[in-house]
Design a protein around this motif. Structure first.
Motif, mmCIF file in Angstrom:
data_model
loop_
_atom_site.group_PDB
_atom_site.id
_atom_site.type_symbol
_atom_site.label_atom_id
_atom_site.label_comp_id
_atom_site.label_asym_id
_atom_site.label_seq_id
_atom_site.Cartn_x
_atom_site.Cartn_y
_atom_site.Cartn_z
ATOM 1 N N SER A 102 1.363 -1.642 0.696
ATOM 2 C CA SER A 102 0.019 0.317 0.290
ATOM 3 C C SER A 102 0.855 1.084 0.448
ATOM 4 O O SER A 102 2.313 1.275 -0.007
ATOM 5 C CB SER A 102 -1.358 -0.079 1.005
ATOM 6 O OG SER A 102 -1.678 1.043 1.297
ATOM 7 N N THR A 104 0.362 3.662 1.735
ATOM 8 C CA THR A 104 0.203 4.519 3.030
ATOM 9 C C THR A 104 0.113 2.839 3.818
ATOM 10 O O THR A 104 -0.285 1.974 3.945
ATOM 11 C CB THR A 104 -1.695 5.131 3.360
ATOM 12 O OG1 THR A 104 -2.480 3.853 3.181
ATOM 13 C CG2 THR A 104 -2.013 6.332 2.273
ATOM 14 N N PHE A 105 0.733 3.354 5.334
ATOM 15 C CA PHE A 105 0.461 2.258 6.354
ATOM 16 C C PHE A 105 0.950 3.373 7.528
ATOM 17 O O PHE A 105 1.039 4.305 7.537
ATOM 18 C CB PHE A 105 2.054 1.667 6.395
ATOM 19 C CG PHE A 105 2.876 2.191 4.915
ATOM 20 C CD1 PHE A 105 4.326 2.768 6.560
ATOM 21 C CD2 PHE A 105 3.402 2.525 3.776
ATOM 22 C CE1 PHE A 105 5.246 2.871 6.222
ATOM 23 C CE2 PHE A 105 4.439 2.967 3.798
ATOM 24 C CZ PHE A 105 5.776 2.751 5.215
ATOM 25 N N ALA A 106 0.005 2.961 8.485
ATOM 26 C CA ALA A 106 1.013 3.442 10.231
ATOM 27 C C ALA A 106 2.658 3.122 10.214
ATOM 28 O O ALA A 106 3.107 2.118 10.261
ATOM 29 C CB ALA A 106 0.284 2.065 10.938
ATOM 30 N N VAL A 107 2.984 4.154 11.199
ATOM 31 C CA VAL A 107 4.517 4.431 11.251
ATOM 32 C C VAL A 107 4.048 4.340 12.731
ATOM 33 O O VAL A 107 3.693 5.413 13.608
ATOM 34 C CB VAL A 107 4.920 5.462 11.309
ATOM 35 C CG1 VAL A 107 6.353 6.149 11.506
ATOM 36 C CG2 VAL A 107 4.110 5.862 9.205
ATOM 37 N N PRO A 108 4.538 2.725 13.781
ATOM 38 C CA PRO A 108 4.590 2.819 15.214
ATOM 39 C C PRO A 108 5.734 3.404 16.020
ATOM 40 O O PRO A 108 6.965 3.437 15.060
ATOM 41 C CB PRO A 108 4.597 1.587 15.098
ATOM 42 C CG PRO A 108 5.276 1.130 14.093
ATOM 43 C CD PRO A 108 4.687 2.024 13.090
ATOM 44 N N SER A 111 9.320 1.664 16.672
ATOM 45 C CA SER A 111 10.090 1.495 14.857
ATOM 46 C C SER A 111 11.166 2.734 15.526
ATOM 47 O O SER A 111 12.068 2.424 15.542
ATOM 48 C CB SER A 111 9.468 1.633 14.318
ATOM 49 O OG SER A 111 8.434 0.618 13.751
#
Length: 143
Positions: A102, A104-108, A111
């Motif tokens: 994707s 778009t994705f979550a950025v934790p 990390s």
């Protein structure tokens, strides 16, 4: 400083600027993306300097310990795959990689914390001291 005078930096100075800025943008601005990319860039520099000096990086020690544990139980350990997996997230943020399907994705937050922590430890291994902003990072972790 005039326009014709350029300040000279060593690689470790550049890495220190990057990791200190990563800590600052994470702890003060809650900018996880910039924290990951800045600390990832610093970690790349420090990693290479550690290798050149003959000193093991924190992650190299973890990989060697994991390989030794796997050997004791007759399991396979792929060091290259290990490093690829560990670095996948920061690589995705720094480059147009295709690991994630994707745009778009979550950025934790985790990390950023992991990369900054590892980079700070490697900075200590290389220079004998932690980055100057380390107390700010430690206070952030204590919250």
């Amino acid at each position: 400083m005039s326009q014709t005078q350029l300040k000279l930096y060593t690689k470790i100075q550049i890495a220190a600027i990057q990791i200190n800025r990563a800590i600052q943008v994470l702890c003060e601005d809650e900018d996880v993306v910039s924290a990951i990319t800045l600390s990832g860039a610093a970690d790349d520099i420090i990693w290479k300097l550690l290798e050149e000096s003959g000193t093991k990086s924190h992650l190299t020690e973890i990989a060697e310990n994991a390989a030794a544990m796997c050997e004791q139980i007759s399991a396979k350990f792929n060091k290259n795959l290990f490093f690829e997996e560990i670095h996948q997230f920061r690589t995705e943020l720094k480059h147009r990689a295709t690991r994630f399907k994707s745009d778009t994705f979550a950025v934790p937050l985790e990390s950023a914390l992991e990369i900054i922590d590892r980079c700070c430890e490697n900075h200590r291994r290389l220079t004998g001291s932690y980055p100057t902003k380390m107390p700010i990072f430690q206070n952030f972790l204590a919250k």
